[in-house]
Design a protein around this motif. Structure first.
Motif, PDB file in Angstrom:
ATOM      1  N   GLU A  44       5.261  -7.419   9.121  1.00 18.69           N
ATOM      2  CA  GLU A  44       4.312  -7.124   8.042  1.00 18.69           C
ATOM      3  C   GLU A  44       3.758  -5.705   8.153  1.00 18.69           C
ATOM      4  N   PHE A  45       3.713  -5.143   9.358  1.00 13.97           N
ATOM      5  CA  PHE A  45       3.286  -3.750   9.525  1.00 13.97           C
ATOM      6  C   PHE A  45       4.241  -2.825   8.771  1.00 13.97           C
ATOM      7  N   THR A  46       5.544  -3.021   8.950  1.00  9.62           N
ATOM      8  CA  THR A  46       6.551  -2.180   8.297  1.00  9.62           C
ATOM      9  C   THR A  46       6.554  -2.381   6.794  1.00  9.62           C
ATOM     10  N   VAL A  47       6.450  -3.635   6.355  1.00  9.68           N
ATOM     11  CA  VAL A  47       6.450  -3.939   4.919  1.00  9.68           C
ATOM     12  C   VAL A  47       5.282  -3.245   4.223  1.00  9.68           C
ATOM     13  N   ALA A  48       4.103  -3.340   4.825  1.00 11.62           N
ATOM     14  CA  ALA A  48       2.921  -2.713   4.227  1.00 11.62           C
ATOM     15  C   ALA A  48       3.013  -1.197   4.275  1.00 11.62           C
TER      16      ALA A  48
END
Length: 425
Positions: free
Chosen positions: A82-86
């Motif tokens: 989710e860090f990369t997606v955001a």
């Protein structure tokens, strides 16, 4: 004395960070559908985007990209995608509506640490060899951090969006915009002393070595502030916290400080509170405010939650949480996770854009970006209103130990309890 205390806090926070990372990842898969951007505000406040990115509203980025290296832990047993997606959603929005960096699009070049320390070295070597990368963006890592920083060795600036205790706090040419668990360790004492006006406190923790170290740090800090502490432990496998809460005198204390961060621990604590009919304020990690726990109990426990980012549940007069939700709804995949590490990734890309826009496209290189990063004073989107690198003793990379506390009153009513604590003046 201050240096010794800081080192102890760093050691305890390392254990806390490991527990938080594992708990967050364990919760993430179950919670992802419940924390999506559905129902998010449809209008994106371009003024906020401009403020936090340094870009130009209404401008689409074109031409040669500005490449930012991104190192994150994902793909293994502990995974924070989710860090990369955001981060990618933030970059896509900045490129589409804010002119990227000086009119040029931001390109994220990702390298993932899956499970081994050596992979940090691989990522560092890869990004050092890429001459188009003048800034490396780092997510929260519980493995690979030592080899990453040792290999980079200050050759290129590293912007840490979610710092863990240890190498992240002392690495050369590195700048952490969010202190994460370290902020909470520094913030609970001042909150109990100055906001709750507590004279007595009950601490409960399980008996593993990491949590015992954390509890000791809290106990010493509270006692140094004149707060009388009663402390009790419970077996790490226990789901019955009635006995330790009773032994710690939770019924008579002014506040309870439970060392719990997992779904199991938070749920057990909530059930014990119900069975004992406890009304004593509990000051807990915001990892006890997940949808999984809410669904298990029927509602969030009515506690006080510490967080190094703005709460997505509480009203936010600054508009930053609505901005985050709106951008994620428009630019992230459907049902993208909004909690866990997503706010850190989103925020970090805006900080990176602001630093690079301050330098100016034609002047971007490792040296100029490092100078701008060192002088970056915030505000940080969803995070500390100010930064001051070098202001935290023994932790030169940490720009702020700011932490917020939120009180849940039931029926989806969240209230911010005071302003940021420990934000640089």
């Amino acid at each position: 004395m201050r240096s010794t205390t800081t080192r102890r806090l760093r050691t305890a926070a390392a254990s806390l960070t490991c527990a938080i990372t594992l708990a967050a990842c364990a919760n993430g898969a179950a919670d992802s559908a419940g924390t999506s951007a559905s129902g998010a505000p449809k209008k994106i406040d371009a003024a906020l985007g401009t403020t936090f990115s340094g870009g130009k509203s209404g401008t689409k980025a074109t031409g040669t990209p500005v490449t930012i290296g991104l190192v994150n832990q994902q793909g293994g047993a502990v995974s924070n995608p989710e860090f990369t997606v955001a981060a990618q959603a933030a970059a896509d929005y900045i490129n589409a509506k804010l002119g990227g960096v000086g009119g040029h699009p931001i390109k994220l070049k990702s390298c993932y640490i899956v499970s081994s320390e050596e992979q940090g070295q691989v990522c560092a070597q890869r990004l050092l060899a890429d001459r188009s990368v003048s800034l490396i963006l780092q997510g929260g890592l519980n493995v690979g951090t030592q080899s990453l920083h040792r290999t980079v060795d200050g050759k290129k600036p590293v912007l840490i969006g979610q710092a863990n205790p240890g190498p992240d706090t002392v690495a050369a040419n590195s700048y952490a915009t969010n202190a994460s668990a370290l902020a909470s360790l520094h913030g609970v004492g001042p909150y109990l002393e100055n906001t709750l006006k507590a004279k007595t406190a009950a601490i409960v923790s399980n008996d593993n070595a990491g949590d015992l170290a954390i509890a000791k740090i809290f106990k010493n800090d509270l006692e140094a502030r004149g707060i009388k502490v009663t402390y009790a432990t419970f077996p790490a496998t226990s789901t019955d916290l009635i006995s330790p809460l009773t032994a710690a005198g939770a019924q008579k204390a002014d506040a309870v400080v439970p060392i719990v961060v997992t779904t199991t621990g938070c749920t057990a604590l909530a059930k014990a509170y119900q069975q004992l009919s406890l009304t004593t304020p509990a000051v807990v990690s915001n990892l006890c405010a997940t949808d999984q726990i809410k669904n298990s109990l029927g509602d969030y426990p009515k506690w006080i939650y510490s967080s190094s980012t703005l709460s997505l549940q509480a009203d936010d007069p600054t508009g930053q949480t609505d901005f985050f939700r709106a951008v994620m709804a428009a630019y992230a995949p459907e049902n993208a996770e909004l909690q866990i590490n997503a706010p850190y990734g989103f925020s970090a890309v805006f900080s990176a854009a602001k630093i690079l826009n301050t330098v100016g496209y034609d002047k971007i290189n490792a040296k100029s970006v490092a100078e701008a990063a060192r002088d970056y004073a915030g505000p940080v989107l969803l995070g500390s209103p100010t930064l001051d690198f070098g202001s935290v003793a023994d932790n030169p990379t940490i720009g702020s130990l700011a932490v917020r506390f939120y009180k849940y009153e039931g029926s989806d009513v969240w209230k911010a309890s005071g302003a940021w604590i420990n934000a640089p003046k």
